[in-house]
Design an enzyme around this catalytic site. Sequence first.
Site, PDB file in Angstrom:
ATOM      1  N   GLU A  36      43.865  19.997 -12.725  1.00  0.00           N
ATOM      2  CA  GLU A  36      42.716  19.191 -13.136  1.00  0.00           C
ATOM      3  C   GLU A  36      43.153  18.089 -14.107  1.00  0.00           C
ATOM      4  O   GLU A  36      43.890  18.345 -15.059  1.00  0.00           O
ATOM      5  CB  GLU A  36      41.702  20.114 -13.810  1.00  0.00           C
ATOM      6  CG  GLU A  36      40.445  19.450 -14.316  1.00  0.00           C
ATOM      7  CD  GLU A  36      39.456  20.457 -14.907  1.00  0.00           C
ATOM      8  OE1 GLU A  36      38.287  20.099 -15.075  1.00  0.00           O
ATOM      9  OE2 GLU A  36      39.873  21.602 -15.194  1.00  0.00           O
ATOM     10  N   LYS A 103      33.884  16.976  -9.211  1.00  0.00           N
ATOM     11  CA  LYS A 103      33.560  18.287  -9.761  1.00  0.00           C
ATOM     12  C   LYS A 103      32.053  18.442  -9.897  1.00  0.00           C
ATOM     13  O   LYS A 103      31.374  17.572 -10.454  1.00  0.00           O
ATOM     14  CB  LYS A 103      34.242  18.456 -11.123  1.00  0.00           C
ATOM     15  CG  LYS A 103      34.110  19.829 -11.764  1.00  0.00           C
ATOM     16  CD  LYS A 103      34.939  19.881 -13.051  1.00  0.00           C
ATOM     17  CE  LYS A 103      34.919  21.244 -13.721  1.00  0.00           C
ATOM     18  NZ  LYS A 103      35.766  21.272 -14.940  1.00  0.00           N
ATOM     19  N   CYS A 139      38.303  23.573 -10.980  1.00  0.00           N
ATOM     20  CA  CYS A 139      38.153  24.536 -12.074  1.00  0.00           C
ATOM     21  C   CYS A 139      36.808  25.274 -12.054  1.00  0.00           C
ATOM     22  O   CYS A 139      36.606  26.186 -11.279  1.00  0.00           O
ATOM     23  CB  CYS A 139      38.374  23.836 -13.409  1.00  0.00           C
ATOM     24  SG  CYS A 139      38.851  24.972 -14.762  1.00  0.00           S
TER      25      CYS A 139
END
Length: 568
Positions: A36, A103, A139
Amino acid sequence: GQINATVGDLDGNVAKILDFARRARDLGCDAVAFPELAVTGYPPEDLLLRRSFIVDTQAAVERLAREAPPDIALIAGCVDEQDDIYNAAAVIHCGRVAGVYHKHLLPTYGVFDEDRYFQAGTQAPVFEIAGVRVGVTVCEDVWYANGPHRALALAGAEVIVNINGSPYHTGKLAFRERMLATRATDESVIVCYVNLVGGQDELVFDGGSFVFDERGELRARAAQFDEELLVCDLQVDAVLQTRLHDPRRRKERLLSDHERSPTIVVSSAPAGEKAPIERRVASHLSPEAEVYAALVTGTRDYVRKIAYEQVVVGLSGGIDSTIVAAIAVDALGAEHVHGVAMPSRYSSEGSISDARRVAENLGIDLQIIPIEPAHAAYLEMLDRPFKGTEPGTAEENVQSRIRGNLLMALSNKFGWLVLTTGNKSEYATGYCTLYGDMAGGYAVIKDVPKTLVYRLAEHRNAAAGRELVPRSVIEKPPSAELKPDQRDQDTLPPYAVLDPILELYVEEDHSLEEIVALGHDEATARRVLAMVDRNEYKRRQAPPGVKITPRAFGRDRRLPLANRYRGY
């Protein structure tokens, strides 16, 4: 590609990504994934509020696309600017960004503050890489059972690549693995999890990247705390076979939103025949080895990333300064670590000899600077304003502040970063001196309870195969030696009693009633909670230090300074 990225070093991070990508290409890989925000380093925090940083980041991603080897797909964490900025994963192939994933789930708790910076994504494209349908997530997206990985799997993704900047705390690797094995099994999908490694301010990223197959079985695992290119052959055909035996997916697919998961073709066929890769499953570290490695990693990277070369530690002959010096030597090398012993009229001969022995065992230079001349001068200067009062903490703390002054003078003169030596038990209860033993640039063990400090010393000795930390240091009663015959237990409960209470209150937010119900003495617990609450102002002024517990002081635990609430 489990790499150690540096926040703000766009050129250095891109160069490292390219190096790992070329190595992966040379091994015949179809795809390689990086953590990330690997391009920017993680977390970039308020750098993200600077327009120039966003522009330079976009240019770095374009350079990465141009210079990446053309015959491998590259998945890298970056910032993507469209109508807003997004925490993103760019999928790169043949000199271009083939697609970008944004994300979805932005954490804003603990050490995370992503809602402050990013817009949340809504689309979840499936990327066809080497003929395999691959979903990419970032994540936090995979920490929720109904996260975007579910939509991706129902849209046909056979592999989920989850890129991470997941900070370390004790026991977290095992938790991640249980969670990701469950995700793989629930979705009948192969999960490839890549994590950042290295230190960034208070945070340490432990790596530990891994692959779980569609049955939730571990296929590969990288080492913790080291950069590594973890390579794994995926048996993708087994995914369909497993799904044929699970009719639940057919019903769930009817309810899914396929429009959120368009397919983007990156590469339609594998690069060619490949030699099998030997399976790599790194072993788990013991709890003490894991914590010690985190402290070494955090210290090494903080010192290097802020461009220091030398550090200095005040060596008292006690357990805390000894373990900090040992960590510093393991992080930076003995030639970069300097010890200073500063005995006072209350220092025992044993403490001075122990400081000498520690320096000798670690191979570091030691200067001995007695503080008696300054101590006497301070007491003389304070004689008139203190007249008529009983000697107490103020007089004791003069010694600690003299020592802090000396260490900072050496720092200013020689460019040495001062490593402070206070532990979490001391910081929690305020058993530390502002502008004294708290003065410095980095607080190596500020999140390490005293009882764990002793276990780390035993671990380091076992690893060395000798008494690197002298037995006399481990066995002596802990003392600040600021007055005759002083012991920590004169002021604090025994650490074996104190540390469990602190864990319940500081890390788990239990009330006094709950702590007592768990078997702790009420008067002792009440006293400890009061010490914690009234010393918040000290901790607010402490240097940064390595986070190793689930809830550390600083950015992880935030309480108001002006606060009259007492739950006891």
